[in-house]
Design a protein around this motif. Structure first.
Motif, PDB file in Angstrom:
ATOM      1  N   LYS A 231       0.818  -1.206   0.000  1.00  0.00           N
ATOM      2  CA  LYS A 231       0.000   0.000   0.000  1.00  0.00           C
ATOM      3  C   LYS A 231       0.855   1.260   0.000  1.00  0.00           C
ATOM      4  O   LYS A 231       0.540   2.235  -0.664  1.00  0.00           O
ATOM      5  CB  LYS A 231      -0.919   0.014   1.234  1.00  0.00           C
ATOM      6  N   THR A 232       1.918   1.235   0.778  1.00  0.00           N
ATOM      7  CA  THR A 232       2.688   2.466   0.958  1.00  0.00           C
ATOM      8  C   THR A 232       3.936   2.517   0.087  1.00  0.00           C
ATOM      9  O   THR A 232       4.413   3.594  -0.252  1.00  0.00           O
ATOM     10  CB  THR A 232       3.138   2.610   2.423  1.00  0.00           C
ATOM     11  N   LEU A 233       4.485   1.366  -0.241  1.00  0.00           N
ATOM     12  CA  LEU A 233       5.713   1.400  -1.029  1.00  0.00           C
ATOM     13  C   LEU A 233       5.893   0.057  -1.735  1.00  0.00           C
ATOM     14  O   LEU A 233       6.727  -0.752  -1.363  1.00  0.00           O
ATOM     15  CB  LEU A 233       6.926   1.705  -0.119  1.00  0.00           C
ATOM     16  N   ASP A 235       6.581  -0.378  -5.125  1.00  0.00           N
ATOM     17  CA  ASP A 235       7.704  -0.362  -6.066  1.00  0.00           C
ATOM     18  C   ASP A 235       8.909   0.293  -5.425  1.00  0.00           C
ATOM     19  O   ASP A 235       9.132   1.485  -5.569  1.00  0.00           O
ATOM     20  CB  ASP A 235       7.305   0.402  -7.331  1.00  0.00           C
ATOM     21  N   ARG A 236       9.680  -0.489  -4.709  1.00  0.00           N
ATOM     22  CA  ARG A 236      10.868   0.098  -4.083  1.00  0.00           C
ATOM     23  C   ARG A 236      11.838   0.579  -5.158  1.00  0.00           C
ATOM     24  O   ARG A 236      12.542   1.549  -4.977  1.00  0.00           O
ATOM     25  CB  ARG A 236      11.570  -0.924  -3.179  1.00  0.00           C
ATOM     26  N   TYR A 237      11.850  -0.140  -6.262  1.00  0.00           N
ATOM     27  CA  TYR A 237      12.721   0.286  -7.360  1.00  0.00           C
ATOM     28  C   TYR A 237      12.207  -0.348  -8.631  1.00  0.00           C
ATOM     29  O   TYR A 237      11.939  -1.558  -8.668  1.00  0.00           O
ATOM     30  CB  TYR A 237      14.168  -0.158  -7.114  1.00  0.00           C
ATOM     31  N   THR A 238      12.057   0.456  -9.674  1.00  0.00           N
ATOM     32  CA  THR A 238      11.651  -0.114 -10.950  1.00  0.00           C
ATOM     33  C   THR A 238      12.233   0.721 -12.082  1.00  0.00           C
ATOM     34  O   THR A 238      12.117   1.947 -12.088  1.00  0.00           O
ATOM     35  CB  THR A 238      10.110  -0.234 -11.058  1.00  0.00           C
ATOM     36  N   GLY A 272      21.882   2.495  -3.436  1.00  0.00           N
ATOM     37  CA  GLY A 272      20.425   2.324  -3.398  1.00  0.00           C
ATOM     38  C   GLY A 272      19.731   2.897  -4.626  1.00  0.00           C
ATOM     39  O   GLY A 272      18.544   2.691  -4.809  1.00  0.00           O
TER      40      GLY A 272
END
Lengths: 737, 737
Positions: A231-233, A235-238, A272
């Motif tokens: 809900k909140t995050l 896609d940490r990375y795409t 990161g």
């Protein structure tokens, strides 16, 4: 051109078992020569035997279940960075996978962490010596023994991916419950290659009716790391172009052997940020991309050879597992693909598809997909939807690109049954298919007219990321807007990298260069400007007569006293706050013409309002009185032109894709190139319309990019008289001249 | 306190020959104990003999005309950077003084250019070897023999200043025609020192009636380089704190001898940025400042000793030629000044004056100056002006500072004759003088109550630039707004440098630290964050219970994956465009209270609207759900709070000085310090009012900072009951408790 050629062929229709009659009726109506399956649909024998070509989709790396789940150390993996953690005392324990989705990732502790992982003190930027940390494989934790209180630490670690991302996305989006989680195997493992090739042999045997194998795509998906809380995050990375998901100890060992140096986890993790396409690539990462591209070609060729040996064609989908395929690479033709299929929302994606190297067929997958709802959940083929209007709007966006570059085929995807209640949609698509076939035929007769100069788009990536930034359009990354504008203009465009310029200067034929983007990004160029040869070669070239268009924070790489490396050429620079004490030149704006606040100039002649762009760029100022300010935001210039030696430059604080801004850019290309005397050739008077002149066919195509009727006048070259055309909404006119 | 002490003393009145009666009447009315001359006014014998103390202004470095013009190589000089020029071919000629005002600067070719000048290739950043360039002293040009086409070059050169800047400014502003151009001599030259000291002896003899010598100021003006075209770019560079105008070959040689290393022109030029106070100082430049400070003390002491030996007091004006004086330096008392006079627009300048080290008298020069027009040309003592209202508004701004810190004297400047037609102004100033004397007497009785914790303001400069940034208020440099807010709050404030924190950690007593400013600036800290000890010490301190307030781009120094070095503590970071591919946490804002869009929290309790600040900071995002978002701009947080270990933090995207924002900051200091239970002590209920409790005198002062009447309630500590006060516009109340 015979009428029959406009009504049949080059069209891929999604068939659907249970709707055989509709499938065959629409195949007839739309002139489809090909029927495909889609995710969630099957083709029945009646369809397979219809005499049409049959596309079947195939994703090799997720095809070998349950073998994949039974061989976890043969799954694909990648480096991840743990969430940063502050040390309160000398001992600090980090749970690397904290914050990541545990149905996607598991720790890889079977490859020795001490060899592959790295722990960083992010406060100092230094790696923590390996003797100072240890892994508790049972708990999945890393403990640092010599941490400094107040310092922040992260762990770069390897994780296997136990759920392939496209499977995961579809599964979770459609609530598929206990349906199987597909995993993607690592194609660089010898055992995997054997399994895949064996599977492929069987599959080919079982799919006798299939004439085209539509690969989805080769082996590696674009990067997509999911967070634990969707809900909140989620896609940490795409990133559509990042090679992060190709990594494995085997790959790293083979790389070292080939290139003579070893990559580390941090080469991939980058604090990161990973290697997002939006950031300028490092030289080491570019080597790695080449290495993977070489592997994907090599094993890909083996698979394609099998497909072709079975008498079928091999098409590849230019999305999903496309990493390593690189259609813009000079090596792409080595794959031997028969076709390349691109899903398009915008004209630049049409150009991206057309830009692929080699001779394989280019096919577009048009929108809307035959789904009940669109990408944002809005109704499409459902009550409240207007799929015909959607189709028109998508079509006029894509058509601008098709007008300029040859495309071989179009098609749709999804559930054909959904179109049954929409006869106007069925009619409209029949018309689209005919329009497409007409444009294709014109291209087949010869290249349409283009301006007498070439345009260069300068980024850190150059041609490898031509006609895209990273995947579909992203608002706020202004180069998308620029290439979307360019993709429908009658100009030849080349994509140049900063390294190209440093090494070889500006290629012959290019008369103006665009550099557009935010400071530090691959689009503006970021660290790649550190090579002084880029600035020197471009500067000398502009001084000798070249044209330069800077948008946003062009050539930004701060040094004391200067932010834009090309500030002297643009006559504009940005004070990021370190030159508060330096006075700024008080300019007098160029006198306005018909539009208040907009200086009268060749490039602004078709504007009916002041372009308001670049709200995120602050501290802009002109260097001296040689910079002509056409628009300003208070005391900050937002649109300027300047003579720079024998060359010319334009600066714009920003750019968004609108008909008027596209025209402004088009004019700026002519003006900076010094070709404004040729401006009226084959241009439309009405900015909502565009035209293409096909000299061999002696046909002029005029398109209306608007949802309202438009009238426009085109001035041909030479003695021919101007032509005025009335176009219906979304319309097209074909004129014999 | 006797009534008489409220009506006389501690007031400096500008006298004016020809208006002797008015001078003496107003001296009586305002209780002036001192009469001064001003630029453009004289004091007649009748005034000099009035029995009042007499201030006479004196600027030593421009006092020795025509000697100065006859000894050009004894004039002050500085390094300048030529305008950048692009090489078209191998030979490039630059005219260094091009673009600079030729009545201010002449080339210094008498000191060997090959020794002192530098030529830079700004494209590579490298110095051009001295053998590759030559100076044509006759033409005033520099020719580079081995230039690379396309590269940009600049010359760092020495220029004498033939017109002292304050003389130049007054002369040109007032159209003084052929009146003499005063030049400033270089006090580091032995010959100059002799001339100045001889002059000073004579001057002291001639000014028998003078009791106070008001030095304007010591030897070096703040930096002010004028351009050749005064309409478009008069102030090419101006910085209140830069030591650029102290440089000379002699100074550089003495520096090298003392410090064991040589400074170069580029140490001063910094690519054209010079050493603006807004930028973090280099270690080399800080050494140079110390060197000059030492010299100014040394030769200054010699001059001051003569003045004091003549039985007169020596006051120094804290502006104009103040460079090297450094009232915030621990060495300042070594001068032995009897007084320090600060011209004040704002409360922070009151605190700046009060903050001077040592025991000299602090005197404020209040606004409005007795001139026909104000700073922006608006009428003051002229038709259309309202000098009484001006005086009230300036007074309520300054009064907040006087409430908190002891000041010894106030006074006015300008043409006294102008106040004759404004009897209400005459009355109001009499009242101001009384208010001032009352506040001074209270301070004399003991320090007013302050909050039970100290606040630290963290910058690259620390205490040396306490209570200012660089000179008067500049809109857009938010630390001015913050210190203006702080200067009237009942909290003890210390100014800390990043180097202080790196070396010694956070001083005892400080419970919360503010870091505020744009990335790269001295205020945010810029490059000084590169020392990991700063981040480490602050982080550990906050984790153990400290408070942190970040505003704008606090602790910004980009590294991959992180922009704010204290992001983990603030729970907020800024993506400057290199983390587009990194997902951002989707926060749920804290539920609003009475104000839509503003989260209910201790720190927002007195807000009646959402603070809209930080429009220049884009890409803000929270790190996770531990950050509570109180206000946001779309998906970007603009006001947040967070628990960070045992400490607390607040982040604000910006800050401007308003009563509500001052209150928000005040509350934030309490909340981040963990003292919110003590909040109600000695605070006013109405944000347009403030109060100070003087415990020794047992008197409570309540002030109205507003132009309308206000009512407010103050809650004393302990058992005392709350007091409600009605205040007239701009009013003050004195309550015995």
């Amino acid at each position: 051109m015979s009428q029959s050629s406009l009504t049949y062929g080059d069209f891929t229709l999604p068939g659907e078992a249970g709707y055989e009659k509709l499938t065959l009726e629409l195949a007839e109506k739309w002139g489809a020569d090909t029927i495909r399956d889609s995710d969630g649909t099957q083709l029945s024998p009646e369809i397979l035997d219809s005499g049409k070509a049959i596309y079947s989709t195939l994703c090799l790396v997720r095809s070998v279940q349950p073998w994949a789940r039974e061989h976890q150390n043969q799954l694909q993996q990648n480096f991840l960075m743990s969430l940063p953690k502050i040390a309160a005392r000398k001992t600090l324990t980090i749970t690397p996978l904290e914050g990541y989705y545990d149905e996607q990732f598991v720790l890889n502790v079977s490859d020795n962490p001490k060899r592959w992982w790295q722990v960083f003190d992010r406060t100092t930027g230094q790696e923590v010596p390996k003797r100072h940390w240890s892994v508790n494989t049972k708990r999945g934790t890393v403990t640092i023994a010599e941490a400094v209180p107040g310092h922040t630490y992260t762990v770069n670690f390897l994780a296997f991916r136990i759920w392939e991302e496209i499977s995961m996305y579809n599964h979770l989006t459609n609530n598929w419950g206990d349906r199987e989680h597909l995993a993607a195997v690592d194609p660089m493992q010898p055992a995997v290659q054997k399994v895949i090739l064996r599977f492929l042999d069987g599959w080919l045997d079982e799919h006798a009716a299939t004439t085209v194998v539509r690969l989805t795509s080769m082996f590696y998906n674009f990067s997509w790391f999911w967070g634990s809380d969707h809900k909140t995050l989620r896609d940490r990375y795409t990133d559509w172009g990042d090679y992060a998901m190709t990594v494995s100890p085997r790959a790293l060992k083979l790389f070292e052997k080939r290139y003579g140096y070893a990559l580390t986890s941090e080469d991939f993790v980058q604090g990161g940020r990973y290697n997002s396409t939006h950031n300028p690539p490092t030289a080491r990462y570019r080597d790695y991309m080449d290495f993977i591209h070489d592997f994907v070609i090599s094993f890909g060729r083996e698979c394609i050879a099998k497909i072709q040996a079975a008498g079928k064609k091999a098409y590849v989908f230019y999305d999903d597992h496309w990493v390593g395929v690189e259609p813009s690479s000079e090596r792409f033709p080595e794959f031997g693909f028969d076709g390349l299929i691109k899903c398009v929302f915008n004209a630049f994606e049409v150009r991206l598809c057309a830009h692929a190297k080699g001779n394989c067929a280019r096919e577009l997958r048009l929108h809307p997909y035959l789904f009940p709802t669109g990408l944002k959940g809005e109704p499409t083929f459902a009550p409240g939807g207007n799929p015909t209007l959607d189709a028109k709007n998508f079509w006029i966006d894509a058509r601008r690109g098709i007008l300029r570059a040859p495309i071989d085929r179009i098609g749709l995807g999804g559930y054909l049954s959904l179109v049954e209640p929409f006869p106007d949609f069925q009619d409209y698509i029949a018309g689209v298919a005919q329009e497409f076939r007409r444009l294709k035929a014109l291209h087949a007769g010869g290249k349409p007219w283009t301006a007498p100069f070439k345009v260069g788009v300068l980024t850190a990536w150059g041609d490898l990321r031509a006609w895209t930034c990273s995947g579909h359009f992203i608002k706020g990354v202004e180069l998308y807007d620029v290439i979307e504008a360019l993709s429908g203009l009658p100009v030849d465009v080349e994509f140049l990298s900063l390294a190209d310029i440093a090494e070889n200067g500006v290629p012959r034929g290019i008369k103006t260069i665009i550099n557009c983007g935010a400071a530090g990004t691959a689009w503006s160029g970021g660290e790649h400007w550190a090579d002084p040869a880029v600035e020197a070669n471009l500067t000398a070239w502009v001084q000798r007569g070249g044209g330069l268009i800077g948008i946003g924070q062009p050539s930004a790489l701060a040094q004391p006293g200067r932010t834009f490396r090309l500030a002297a050429l643009l006559g504009v620079d940005q004070d990021t706050g370190d030159r508060l004490a330096n006075g700024k030149y008080k300019f007098t704006p160029v006198a306005a013409g018909e539009v208040d606040g907009l200086g009268q100039h060749f490039i602004t002649s078709d504007c009916t309002q002041v372009p308001v762009e670049g709200a995120q760029v602050h501290g802009l100022h002109v260097l001296d009185g040689d910079t002509a300010v056409l628009a300003a935001r208070g005391s900050e210039p937002t649109l300027t032109v300047r003579a720079a030696g024998k060359g010319r430059s334009m600066y714009a604080a920003g750019f968004s894709f609108t008909p008027e801004n596209t025209r402004l850019l088009h004019r700026a290309l002519y003006w900076t190139s010094g070709y404004e005397a040729k401006w009226s050739d084959w241009n439309t008077s009405n900015v909502r319309t565009e035209c293409a002149w096909f000299p061999q066919a002696k046909q002029l195509i005029v398109i209306n990019n608007d949802g309202e009727p438009q009238t426009t006048t085109v001035k041909p070259t030479g003695a021919r008289k101007a032509v005025t055309v009335d176009l219906e909404a979304h319309g097209i006119a074909v004129l014999d001249l």
